[in-house]
Design a protein around this motif. Structure first.
Motif, PDB file in Angstrom:
ATOM      1  N   VAL A 120      42.459  27.302  56.542  1.00  0.00           N
ATOM      2  CA  VAL A 120      42.787  28.852  56.957  1.00  0.00           C
ATOM      3  C   VAL A 120      41.868  29.717  55.895  1.00  0.00           C
ATOM      4  O   VAL A 120      41.582  29.444  54.587  1.00  0.00           O
ATOM      5  N   SER A 121      41.278  30.792  56.498  1.00  0.00           N
ATOM      6  CA  SER A 121      40.526  31.653  55.789  1.00  0.00           C
ATOM      7  C   SER A 121      41.372  32.803  55.394  1.00  0.00           C
ATOM      8  O   SER A 121      41.852  33.706  56.351  1.00  0.00           O
ATOM      9  N   LEU A 122      41.693  32.982  54.081  1.00  0.00           N
ATOM     10  CA  LEU A 122      42.584  34.217  53.608  1.00  0.00           C
ATOM     11  C   LEU A 122      41.851  35.384  54.025  1.00  0.00           C
ATOM     12  O   LEU A 122      42.522  36.573  54.478  1.00  0.00           O
ATOM     13  N   LYS A 123      40.480  35.499  54.022  1.00  0.00           N
ATOM     14  CA  LYS A 123      39.710  36.969  54.008  1.00  0.00           C
ATOM     15  C   LYS A 123      39.976  37.181  55.791  1.00  0.00           C
ATOM     16  O   LYS A 123      40.295  38.374  55.768  1.00  0.00           O
ATOM     17  N   LYS A 124      40.104  36.316  56.531  1.00  0.00           N
ATOM     18  CA  LYS A 124      40.396  36.739  57.956  1.00  0.00           C
ATOM     19  C   LYS A 124      41.863  36.565  58.240  1.00  0.00           C
ATOM     20  O   LYS A 124      42.270  37.771  59.072  1.00  0.00           O
ATOM     21  N   SER A 125      42.635  35.737  57.840  1.00  0.00           N
ATOM     22  CA  SER A 125      43.846  35.685  58.545  1.00  0.00           C
ATOM     23  C   SER A 125      44.916  36.232  57.516  1.00  0.00           C
ATOM     24  O   SER A 125      45.972  36.660  57.913  1.00  0.00           O
ATOM     25  N   PHE A 126      44.510  36.637  56.241  1.00  0.00           N
ATOM     26  CA  PHE A 126      45.787  37.091  55.052  1.00  0.00           C
ATOM     27  C   PHE A 126      44.880  37.930  54.268  1.00  0.00           C
ATOM     28  O   PHE A 126      44.772  37.657  52.995  1.00  0.00           O
ATOM     29  N   PRO A 127      44.232  38.818  54.791  1.00  0.00           N
ATOM     30  CA  PRO A 127      43.552  39.978  53.716  1.00  0.00           C
ATOM     31  C   PRO A 127      44.082  40.419  52.422  1.00  0.00           C
ATOM     32  O   PRO A 127      43.650  40.694  51.549  1.00  0.00           O
ATOM     33  N   GLU A 128      45.630  40.632  52.878  1.00  0.00           N
ATOM     34  CA  GLU A 128      46.305  41.067  51.656  1.00  0.00           C
ATOM     35  C   GLU A 128      46.297  39.845  50.389  1.00  0.00           C
ATOM     36  O   GLU A 128      46.308  40.240  49.109  1.00  0.00           O
ATOM     37  N   PHE A 129      46.372  38.721  50.773  1.00  0.00           N
ATOM     38  CA  PHE A 129      46.345  37.678  49.896  1.00  0.00           C
ATOM     39  C   PHE A 129      44.811  37.452  49.136  1.00  0.00           C
ATOM     40  O   PHE A 129      44.771  37.546  48.158  1.00  0.00           O
ATOM     41  N   HIS A 130      43.820  37.494  50.144  1.00  0.00           N
ATOM     42  CA  HIS A 130      42.484  37.453  49.803  1.00  0.00           C
ATOM     43  C   HIS A 130      42.039  38.431  48.657  1.00  0.00           C
ATOM     44  O   HIS A 130      41.312  38.176  47.747  1.00  0.00           O
ATOM     45  N   LYS A 131      42.532  39.807  48.862  1.00  0.00           N
ATOM     46  CA  LYS A 131      42.453  40.774  47.992  1.00  0.00           C
ATOM     47  C   LYS A 131      42.967  40.753  46.631  1.00  0.00           C
ATOM     48  O   LYS A 131      42.343  40.918  45.502  1.00  0.00           O
ATOM     49  N   ILE A 132      44.163  39.918  46.725  1.00  0.00           N
ATOM     50  CA  ILE A 132      44.508  39.860  45.173  1.00  0.00           C
ATOM     51  C   ILE A 132      43.868  38.537  44.488  1.00  0.00           C
ATOM     52  O   ILE A 132      43.476  38.707  43.331  1.00  0.00           O
ATOM     53  N   PHE A 133      43.282  37.512  45.038  1.00  0.00           N
ATOM     54  CA  PHE A 133      42.677  36.367  44.484  1.00  0.00           C
ATOM     55  C   PHE A 133      41.018  37.169  44.342  1.00  0.00           C
ATOM     56  O   PHE A 133      40.618  36.861  43.124  1.00  0.00           O
ATOM     57  N   GLU A 134      40.497  37.780  44.917  1.00  0.00           N
ATOM     58  CA  GLU A 134      39.473  38.557  44.966  1.00  0.00           C
ATOM     59  C   GLU A 134      39.240  39.502  43.806  1.00  0.00           C
ATOM     60  O   GLU A 134      38.448  39.239  42.917  1.00  0.00           O
ATOM     61  N   THR A 135      40.289  39.996  43.537  1.00  0.00           N
ATOM     62  CA  THR A 135      40.518  41.083  42.490  1.00  0.00           C
ATOM     63  C   THR A 135      40.465  40.543  41.205  1.00  0.00           C
ATOM     64  O   THR A 135      39.978  40.722  39.928  1.00  0.00           O
ATOM     65  N   TYR A 136      41.643  39.342  41.027  1.00  0.00           N
ATOM     66  CA  TYR A 136      41.743  38.655  39.955  1.00  0.00           C
ATOM     67  C   TYR A 136      40.197  37.748  39.322  1.00  0.00           C
ATOM     68  O   TYR A 136      39.989  37.993  38.168  1.00  0.00           O
ATOM     69  N   VAL A 137      39.518  37.323  40.459  1.00  0.00           N
ATOM     70  CA  VAL A 137      38.260  36.766  40.075  1.00  0.00           C
ATOM     71  C   VAL A 137      37.344  37.724  39.347  1.00  0.00           C
ATOM     72  O   VAL A 137      36.642  37.653  38.457  1.00  0.00           O
ATOM     73  N   MET A 138      37.276  39.003  40.102  1.00  0.00           N
ATOM     74  CA  MET A 138      36.458  39.978  39.675  1.00  0.00           C
ATOM     75  C   MET A 138      36.928  40.414  38.096  1.00  0.00           C
ATOM     76  O   MET A 138      35.858  40.649  37.308  1.00  0.00           O
ATOM     77  N   ASP A 139      38.001  40.581  37.926  1.00  0.00           N
ATOM     78  CA  ASP A 139      38.691  41.139  36.794  1.00  0.00           C
ATOM     79  C   ASP A 139      38.313  40.262  35.514  1.00  0.00           C
ATOM     80  O   ASP A 139      38.172  40.503  34.508  1.00  0.00           O
TER      81      ASP A 139
END
Length: 142
Positions: A120-139
């Motif tokens: 499953v691609s979170l970016k495509k199917s669950f963008p709200e989950f993707h944003k949480i992980f992406e933000t944490y990695v950037m932080d």
């Protein structure tokens, strides 16, 4: 930034010498990973209710010093790689009693549809989950 997961070893986790048995560190990594997801406000239950499972693909553990019954440990969890379909965690277990890094490890995971067992691609199917992980990695990087 995630403050880390603290715990005291239980007596049943020790060997006859009062040293934590090596098999428990992988469990502790999982406890810390679950705690991180709770801290991110994205608990496993929420992910699973969305029809996603997160299997372990690989795990490593390197022992640097012993942890004994009665010690207090803190496990720092970092997301080293996140692609939207896979992610890798790195763990640093610090013995707060001795102020030594006792164990380091990694685990690799992917996101699968619980129904179809497909990636499953979170970016495509669950963008709200993707944003949480992406933000944490950037932080983490800042």
């Amino acid at each position: 930034m995630y403050p880390g997961y603290s715990r005291e070893p239980h007596y049943y986790e020790t060997d006859q010498m009062g040293i934590i048995h090596h098999s428990n560190y992988i469990r502790w990594f999982e406890e810390a990973r679950v705690d991180l997801l709770e801290w991110l406000n994205l608990p496993y239950r929420t992910i699973e209710d969305a029809g996603i499972i997160i299997p372990v693909l690989a795990v490593t553990c390197t022992y640097k010093s012993m942890v004994h019954y009665g010690d207090l440990v803190k496990i720092h969890v970092f997301v080293d790689n996140y692609s939207g379909t896979r992610f890798d965690f790195r763990y640093e277990l610090v013995n707060l009693t001795t102020n030594q890094v006792a164990t380091i490890g990694t685990s690799s995971h992917c996101f699968l549809s619980s129904e179809r067992q497909r990636l499953v691609s979170l970016k495509k199917s669950f963008p709200e989950f993707h944003k949480i992980f992406e933000t944490y990695v950037m932080d983490q990087e800042n």
